[in-house]
Design a protein around this motif. Structure first.
Motif, mmCIF file in Angstrom:
data_model
loop_
_atom_site.group_PDB
_atom_site.id
_atom_site.type_symbol
_atom_site.label_atom_id
_atom_site.label_comp_id
_atom_site.label_asym_id
_atom_site.label_seq_id
_atom_site.Cartn_x
_atom_site.Cartn_y
_atom_site.Cartn_z
ATOM 1 N N GLY A 1 12.681 21.049 -5.306
ATOM 2 C CA GLY A 1 12.680 20.356 -4.019
ATOM 3 C C GLY A 1 12.211 18.929 -4.102
ATOM 4 O O GLY A 1 11.791 18.357 -3.088
ATOM 5 N N SER A 2 12.283 18.303 -5.282
ATOM 6 C CA SER A 2 11.802 16.941 -5.457
ATOM 7 C C SER A 2 12.879 15.916 -5.160
ATOM 8 O O SER A 2 14.086 16.171 -5.326
ATOM 9 C CB SER A 2 11.324 16.728 -6.899
ATOM 10 O OG SER A 2 10.164 17.454 -7.157
ATOM 11 N N SER A 3 12.449 14.740 -4.747
ATOM 12 C CA SER A 3 13.365 13.622 -4.536
ATOM 13 C C SER A 3 13.767 12.984 -5.857
ATOM 14 O O SER A 3 14.764 12.245 -5.911
ATOM 15 C CB SER A 3 12.710 12.566 -3.644
ATOM 16 O OG SER A 3 12.259 13.124 -2.432
ATOM 17 N N TYR A 4 12.995 13.231 -6.900
ATOM 18 C CA TYR A 4 13.253 12.642 -8.204
ATOM 19 C C TYR A 4 13.184 13.752 -9.263
ATOM 20 O O TYR A 4 12.682 14.853 -9.017
ATOM 21 C CB TYR A 4 12.221 11.563 -8.541
ATOM 22 C CG TYR A 4 12.229 10.396 -7.586
ATOM 23 C CD1 TYR A 4 13.000 9.271 -7.852
ATOM 24 C CD2 TYR A 4 11.456 10.422 -6.423
ATOM 25 C CE1 TYR A 4 13.011 8.192 -6.979
ATOM 26 C CE2 TYR A 4 11.459 9.356 -5.545
ATOM 27 C CZ TYR A 4 12.239 8.239 -5.836
ATOM 28 O OH TYR A 4 12.250 7.183 -4.968
ATOM 29 N N PHE B 1 4.957 10.665 -0.979
ATOM 30 C CA PHE B 1 4.441 9.302 -1.104
ATOM 31 C C PHE B 1 5.406 8.329 -0.417
ATOM 32 O O PHE B 1 6.639 8.491 -0.446
ATOM 33 C CB PHE B 1 4.229 8.928 -2.568
ATOM 34 C CG PHE B 1 5.444 9.090 -3.435
ATOM 35 C CD1 PHE B 1 6.270 8.009 -3.715
ATOM 36 C CD2 PHE B 1 5.767 10.329 -3.973
ATOM 37 C CE1 PHE B 1 7.395 8.150 -4.503
ATOM 38 C CE2 PHE B 1 6.894 10.482 -4.769
ATOM 39 C CZ PHE B 1 7.714 9.389 -5.038
ATOM 40 N N LYS B 2 4.822 7.357 0.211
ATOM 41 C CA LYS B 2 5.610 6.386 0.963
ATOM 42 C C LYS B 2 4.845 5.077 1.035
ATOM 43 O O LYS B 2 3.631 5.070 1.257
ATOM 44 C CB LYS B 2 5.886 6.914 2.378
ATOM 45 C CG LYS B 2 6.697 5.973 3.260
ATOM 46 C CD LYS B 2 6.904 6.580 4.646
ATOM 47 C CE LYS B 2 7.692 5.626 5.543
ATOM 48 N NZ LYS B 2 7.886 6.182 6.906
ATOM 49 N N GLY B 3 5.549 3.980 0.850
ATOM 50 C CA GLY B 3 4.919 2.672 0.899
ATOM 51 C C GLY B 3 4.892 2.088 2.294
ATOM 52 O O GLY B 3 5.842 2.272 3.075
ATOM 53 N N GLN B 4 3.824 1.413 2.612
ATOM 54 C CA GLN B 4 3.730 0.635 3.844
ATOM 55 C C GLN B 4 4.164 -0.787 3.486
ATOM 56 O O GLN B 4 3.363 -1.596 3.002
ATOM 57 C CB GLN B 4 2.310 0.684 4.407
ATOM 58 C CG GLN B 4 1.858 2.094 4.762
ATOM 59 C CD GLN B 4 0.392 2.141 5.193
ATOM 60 O OE1 GLN B 4 -0.339 1.164 5.054
ATOM 61 N NE2 GLN B 4 -0.024 3.278 5.734
ATOM 62 N N ASP C 1 0.850 -1.194 0.000
ATOM 63 C CA ASP C 1 0.000 0.000 0.000
ATOM 64 C C ASP C 1 0.880 1.236 0.000
ATOM 65 O O ASP C 1 1.779 1.371 0.839
ATOM 66 C CB ASP C 1 -0.906 0.019 1.234
ATOM 67 C CG ASP C 1 -1.860 -1.160 1.270
ATOM 68 O OD1 ASP C 1 -2.425 -1.470 0.207
ATOM 69 O OD2 ASP C 1 -2.011 -1.769 2.346
ATOM 70 N N GLU C 2 0.604 2.116 -0.940
ATOM 71 C CA GLU C 2 1.339 3.377 -0.983
ATOM 72 C C GLU C 2 0.393 4.511 -0.581
ATOM 73 O O GLU C 2 -0.701 4.659 -1.125
ATOM 74 C CB GLU C 2 1.879 3.646 -2.383
ATOM 75 C CG GLU C 2 2.682 4.937 -2.474
ATOM 76 C CD GLU C 2 3.173 5.221 -3.883
ATOM 77 O OE1 GLU C 2 4.344 4.908 -4.165
ATOM 78 O OE2 GLU C 2 2.371 5.746 -4.695
ATOM 79 N N ARG C 3 0.864 5.307 0.374
ATOM 80 C CA ARG C 3 0.081 6.428 0.869
ATOM 81 C C ARG C 3 0.666 7.724 0.282
ATOM 82 O O ARG C 3 1.877 7.956 0.360
ATOM 83 C CB ARG C 3 0.102 6.472 2.383
ATOM 84 C CG ARG C 3 -0.814 7.539 2.993
ATOM 85 C CD ARG C 3 -0.642 7.572 4.505
ATOM 86 N NE ARG C 3 -0.885 6.274 5.105
ATOM 87 C CZ ARG C 3 -2.074 5.855 5.523
ATOM 88 N NH1 ARG C 3 -3.134 6.644 5.369
ATOM 89 N NH2 ARG C 3 -2.210 4.664 6.071
ATOM 90 N N LEU D 1 13.485 -2.065 -3.236
ATOM 91 C CA LEU D 1 12.532 -1.192 -2.551
ATOM 92 C C LEU D 1 11.839 -0.286 -3.561
ATOM 93 O O LEU D 1 12.458 0.194 -4.523
ATOM 94 C CB LEU D 1 13.260 -0.343 -1.508
ATOM 95 C CG LEU D 1 13.920 -1.112 -0.366
ATOM 96 C CD1 LEU D 1 14.668 -0.141 0.537
ATOM 97 C CD2 LEU D 1 12.877 -1.893 0.413
ATOM 98 N N PRO D 2 10.561 -0.032 -3.378
ATOM 99 C CA PRO D 2 9.847 0.884 -4.276
ATOM 100 C C PRO D 2 10.239 2.336 -4.011
ATOM 101 O O PRO D 2 10.835 2.644 -2.975
ATOM 102 C CB PRO D 2 8.378 0.638 -3.929
ATOM 103 C CG PRO D 2 8.416 0.209 -2.500
ATOM 104 C CD PRO D 2 9.691 -0.566 -2.323
ATOM 105 N N PRO D 3 9.891 3.210 -4.925
ATOM 106 C CA PRO D 3 10.234 4.620 -4.721
ATOM 107 C C PRO D 3 9.453 5.229 -3.556
ATOM 108 O O PRO D 3 8.332 4.833 -3.256
ATOM 109 C CB PRO D 3 9.851 5.279 -6.050
ATOM 110 C CG PRO D 3 8.825 4.371 -6.641
ATOM 111 C CD PRO D 3 9.196 2.989 -6.206
ATOM 112 N N ARG D 4 10.088 6.197 -2.925
ATOM 113 C CA ARG D 4 9.450 6.961 -1.862
ATOM 114 C C ARG D 4 10.081 8.341 -1.833
ATOM 115 O O ARG D 4 11.183 8.556 -2.323
ATOM 116 C CB ARG D 4 9.612 6.280 -0.507
ATOM 117 C CG ARG D 4 11.059 6.083 -0.107
ATOM 118 C CD ARG D 4 11.190 5.374 1.218
ATOM 119 N NE ARG D 4 10.735 6.215 2.307
ATOM 120 C CZ ARG D 4 10.751 5.847 3.587
ATOM 121 N NH1 ARG D 4 11.172 4.630 3.921
ATOM 122 N NH2 ARG D 4 10.336 6.662 4.522
ATOM 123 N N GLY D 5 9.379 9.315 -1.310
ATOM 124 C CA GLY D 5 9.929 10.661 -1.239
ATOM 125 C C GLY D 5 8.880 11.705 -1.573
ATOM 126 O O GLY D 5 7.685 11.529 -1.300
#
Length: 1016
Positions: A821-824, A757-760, A725-727, A776-780
């Motif tokens: 200011g993005s992580s990607y 966005f961050k995955g649980q 689940d990604e929140r 690991l999936p992307p997060r940031g």
């Protein structure tokens, strides 16, 4: 881009949910789309609004319209009781009324969902409006619109119970043919005044022409949106006369009972059942009886006309629809020595504007050659200076918030068929000036000026360089009076004009230019208009409906004698007299619309003028002074959401999702709030979306915040792909700024969104130390900036298959990276160009072309990607489109599987040769389905999607291609387009076609399809 939330269960990204019943879904869609929305923002952020409150109404108005708003408030309370008594229903709660003065047209609108609201435009009817027969314009207008409220709001039974549960959503009386809704309101406006369209000679002319020329509109035509003339006026014209006849036959309470019956219906479209319960007959049966009545009525009228001897001209033009304001070209502006005429034309096919036509008959077998002199969207009365310069009216942008009538000067010998020629000279700026006439000396110009519900007769000095100065009222106008069509006498000392005054008088006056003193030429309840002078100034010609039919009359200025010049069966309007005084050109009428007619002016054939009508009822008494309280405008009472919308459809977690939506917009349109809550049984949390739009800035501003949770892939643990689940929590804000042109529009837009966005990630307690490395999936955080631009000058047409001329252009740039200011990092640039070219031969053929493309990149794993392919016939069937409103894209590579090509860039182009085939304008009596037109197209599609385009593979004249690339593919084919009207007002285009792909990726044997989509 994946930075913004995708609503769980979105039909654009998941298999479609098929409802159990197509009929019920289409009925609900029709119900929701038929409901008029509350009035939108005026667009001018500088306007401050105020409110008058009465017992049953709140009247909102901008500063400066206080006298009009006070009158509307008093009229509203008077009308309330009259309409309640007539329809047997009192609307619940206060009705919100919004008054604005941001349009040159006279009109209003009404709606009952989400609350009872009326929007009134301050302008009175123009010179030749079908609304022009009234004793008090605002009494007619408000009666008409409030009748809509009392009629449509009349809801009972199961629909009323549902409204009590989910809020005001269902309104059965809205879901019926417009001729019932509008016809009943026209009957009401006429019953409660001494004017109204039931008494209008103009409306009677429309209907009389249809009857005499055996062109009576069928019941299916008036029940939908017909192409045939007079198009939208069919609902008002036929609906009022037909319902008026039913009421005359079956009694005044007939439609009251029908409305109550239909307002309790859960399923729409049972209109014949409702009328049969009251009268014992269906509308289909009653319509045949009414047509017989019309034939008898007009047969008797024509016998009386013909007994006096016909005086009709020969037809000069064959355009129909809107042909207005003829004027003889003075010798200084002619192209030849022969007489020429200029006139305004808007026939729905060619560009609207002022056209030039020779008076002389063409050679045998030929046609009069016409030329567009000046393009304009305003129905314009042309005038000439002594030097031959043309002065006319154009609808022009002002302060980027309004379109207003202004005066334009076109120098002698110049033409402006495109409307953007540099030699067009603007004489006024935002003055709302129209109907110009120039004095014989060329130093004065007279015109009408529209302001706050009153039209003034103005005069100003016109310099040689085209500047106006010393503008003043020539004749003071009382509040709400209307001055029309000024005309200078040949000596320039007098000016004739038409004027509406209180009590329903539309008369001719002659005013002394030097002093402003005037005398009445007529003073009666006939509609007298369009005065013009004879070349010697001894006779004043104008039109009058004193016989019930508009004809041209001649008034002897010296003796005051009045004689009838024409005696036509249908109508004669807008007279123009030749420079030698021997020829009359006028606007005549047929069942196809207006056209020019000409006849010799022979005083020996003039008829005695009959007396004006004396059978009009007295105008309604002035309303009693209502108790008014004026307070600053407060948006909160109308901003609060009034209803909830429920959507139950497949979700992203394998089960159905329930989405609850609310929205609210204040009556002025300054604020909009909305929210969505989506719940899925297997989701760990609901999805939430909240938004707000603000409309009191020079730009349109919107803000959204959201929480979204979705199942994702891309997480690899113990050598297996694990769904997690990604929140996502985000906020986005956007602005847009339109730049309005006379015939075009630019739009600039910008937005910025920030999403975290961050995955649980499920880990468990059985990790395999020998498994491959965990992925690991992307997060940031993704902070995405967007810039957009759009332009269009595409033109509409009633005859061509789509737009016949013009271009549309769009471009967008999206970027996220360290600078934001993005992580990607991710970027995308997209653009598209569409062009339309009318073919030079007959038949309204059009060549349409569209080219589009996009490139994207970056290290964000879920950056922009594009699929190119054919129609999705499996997941988006014709039934799905009817149920959901989601259509197949019109920008596809037909003949290929959907998404056959996929990549981070794409390119596509389409050529279509379009041919209009038929306008059946046919349905099944009152059933809610109607075939409007049939068109055909031959097409060539070319394009593809790719991650990197290989330029080295391009080759000319290879593999039967002009330009070959293994990454680009082509198809050819043909389509039949069926334009339908469903549910009385819902428009849909169905395409039956065949496409044959020309590459190895194409569907073998080609693709046969039947889809719902829209043309570009």
């Amino acid at each position: 881009m994946n930075s913004s939330p995708a609503r769980a269960g979105s039909r654009a990204s998941r298999p479609l949910h098929r409802a159990a019943s197509v009929l019920s879904a289409v009925a609900l869609a029709a119900l929701l789309l038929l409901v008029p929305r509350p009035a939108r923002a005026t667009g001018d952020p500088d306007l401050a609004f105020w409110t008058f409150e009465t017992a049953h109404f709140r009247v909102h108005h901008p500063q400066g319209l206080e006298p009009l708003a006070a009158r509307i408030a008093s009229l509203a309370e008077t009308i309330y009781g009259r309409v309640e008594d007539a329809l047997g229903y009192a609307p619940k709660g206060r009705t919100e009324i919004l008054i604005t003065d941001d349009s040159e047209i006279a009109n209003g609108s009404a709606g009952t969902i989400p609350y009872n609201s009326i929007h009134l435009l301050a302008s009175g009817p123009d010179d030749l409006s079908t609304l022009g027969d009234y004793d008090d314009w605002y009494l007619d207008l408000l009666t008409h619109e409030f009748t809509h409220i009392a009629h449509i709001d009349n809801t009972s039974g199961i629909p009323a119970i549902l409204n009590a549960i989910v809020g005001k959503t269902f309104s059965p009386n809205q879901v019926q043919p417009r001729w019932i809704i509008e016809g009943l309101a026209v009957v009401s406006e006429s019953h409660h005044s001494s004017g109204g369209r039931m008494r209008s000679s103009m409306f009677d002319m429309y209907l009389r022409a249809d009857v005499l020329e055996d062109n009576i509109a069928r019941l299916d035509q008036i029940s939908s949106s017909a192409y045939r003339w007079p198009q939208g006026n069919l609902w008002y014209l036929y609906g009022s006369r037909f319902l008026g006849w039913i009421i005359d036959v079956y009694g005044p309470n007939t439609m009251r009972a029908v409305s109550a019956d239909y307002g309790a219906s859960l399923l729409p479209w049972g209109i014949n059942r409702a009328i049969r319960r009251v009268t014992g007959r269906t509308y289909v049966e009653l319509y045949e009886g009414w047509k017989d009545h019309l034939r008898r009525l007009y047969r008797e009228q024509m016998a009386a006309v013909e007994a006096r001897g016909l005086r009709e001209g020969a037809r000069l033009t064959y355009h129909g629809r809107n042909v207005l304001y003829p004027r003889f070209v003075p010798p200084a502006a002619r192209r030849t020595a022969a007489d020429e005429i200029v006139y305004f034309r808007d026939d729905g096919g060619e560009r609207p504007g002022i056209y030039r036509v020779p008076l002389a008959a063409p050679a045998p077998g030929g046609e009069r050659r016409e030329a567009l002199v000046a393009r304009t969207n305003a129905p314009s009365r042309p005038a000439f200076t002594p030097a031959g310069d043309l002065v006319f009216t154009a609808l022009l942008p002002w302060r980027n918030h309004y379109y207003r009538n202004d005066l334009i000067l076109l120098p002698r010998g110049k033409a402006a068929p495109d409307g953007d020629e540099p030699w067009r000279r603007r004489l006024t700026h935002g003055l709302r000036s129209a109907a110009p006439d120039v004095s014989p000396t060329g130093d004065l110009v007279a015109f009408s000026l529209n302001s706050k519900g009153t039209r003034y007769l103005e005069i100003a000095r016109l310099s040689r360089d085209g500047a106006l100065s010393e503008r003043r009222d020539l004749v003071p106008s009382a509040r709400f009076e209307q001055a029309y069509s000024p005309s200078f006498s040949p000596d320039g000392k007098r000016l004739a004009y038409s004027v509406w005054t209180a009590g329903g008088y539309r008369d001719i006056r002659v005013v002394d230019v030097a002093t402003g003193g005037f005398r009445q030429v007529t003073r009666d309840r006939a509609t007298d208009m369009n005065p013009v002078w004879s070349p010697d100034g001894e006779t004043l010609y104008f039109t009058s409906d004193r016989t019930g039919i508009h004809n041209v009359y001649a008034y002897d200025v010296s003796s005051g004698a009045l004689r009838q010049v024409t005696n036509v069966r249908l109508g004669a309007l807008h007279p123009a007299i030749s420079p030698d005084g021997k020829t009359l050109v006028y606007v005549g009428y047929t069942s196809r619309g207006h056209d020019l007619f000409a006849m010799p002016l022979d005083p020996a054939r003039f008829l005695p003028a009959p007396p004006p009508p004396g059978d009009r009822p007295d105008p309604a008494a002035e309303p009693s002074a209502a108790r008014l309280e004026r307070v600053p405008y407060n948006p909160l009472p109308t901003l609060a959401p009034r209803a909830i919308t429920l959507d139950y459809a497949p979700g992203s977690y394998g089960s159905n999702a329930l989405t609850v939506s609310v929205t609210g917009t204040d009556i002025v349109g300054r604020h909009t709030i909305f929210g969505e809550l989506t719940v899925q049984p297997d989701a760990p949390a609901p999805n939430v979306l909240l938004g707000y739009n603000y409309g009191r800035l020079p730009v349109d501003l919107g803000v959204r915040v959201y929480h979204n949770i979705s199942p994702r892939g891309g997480y690899r643990l113990n050598g297996r792909n694990v769904v997690y689940d990604e929140r996502t929590i985000g906020i986005s804000s956007g602005i847009s700024y339109p730049i309005r042109g006379e015939f075009s529009r630019h739009t600039l837009s910008a937005s910025f969104g920030s999403a975290a966005f961050k995955g649980q990630l499920p880990v468990g307690d059985k990790l395999d130390p020998y498994a491959p490395r965990t992925i690991l999936p992307p997060r940031g955080t993704l902070n995405l900036a967007h810039l957009g631009y759009a332009f269009s000058n595409a033109e509409g047409s009633l005859d061509a298959a789509g737009a016949p001329r013009g271009v549309s252009l769009s471009a967008g740039l999206d970027y996220a990276g360290p600078e934001t200011g993005s992580s990607y990092t991710t970027y995308a640039f997209s653009t598209g160009l569409t062009a339309y070219v009318a073919m030079p031969w007959s038949g309204d053929h059009t060549l349409a072309f569209r080219v589009a493309g996009a490139v994207s990149g970056g290290n964000f794993p879920r950056g922009a990607s594009y699929g190119v392919g054919g129609y999705d016939l499996e997941n988006l069937t014709l039934v799905d489109t009817l149920l959901t409103g989601v259509t197949n894209s019109s920008f596809t590579l037909r003949g290929y599987a959907p998404g056959a090509m996929f990549g981070r860039s794409y390119f596509s182009q389409t050529f279509e040769y379009r041919v209009p085939l038929l306008k059946p304008d046919r349905g099944l009596v009152t059933l809610p389905i109607y075939l409007r037109r049939v068109d055909a197209s031959l097409f060539l599609d070319h394009g593809g999607a790719f991650n990197r385009f290989e330029m080295d593979d391009l080759a000319l004249f290879t593999r039967k291609s002009l330009l070959y690339s293994p990454q680009l593919h082509a198809s050819v084919g043909g389509e039949l387009w069926l334009s339908l009207n469903i549910g009385y007002v819902l428009s849909s285009q169905l395409r039956f076609g065949y496409a044959y792909g020309l590459s190895d990726l194409a569907i073998p044997g080609g693709q046969l399809y039947f889809v719902a989509t829209n043309s570009f």
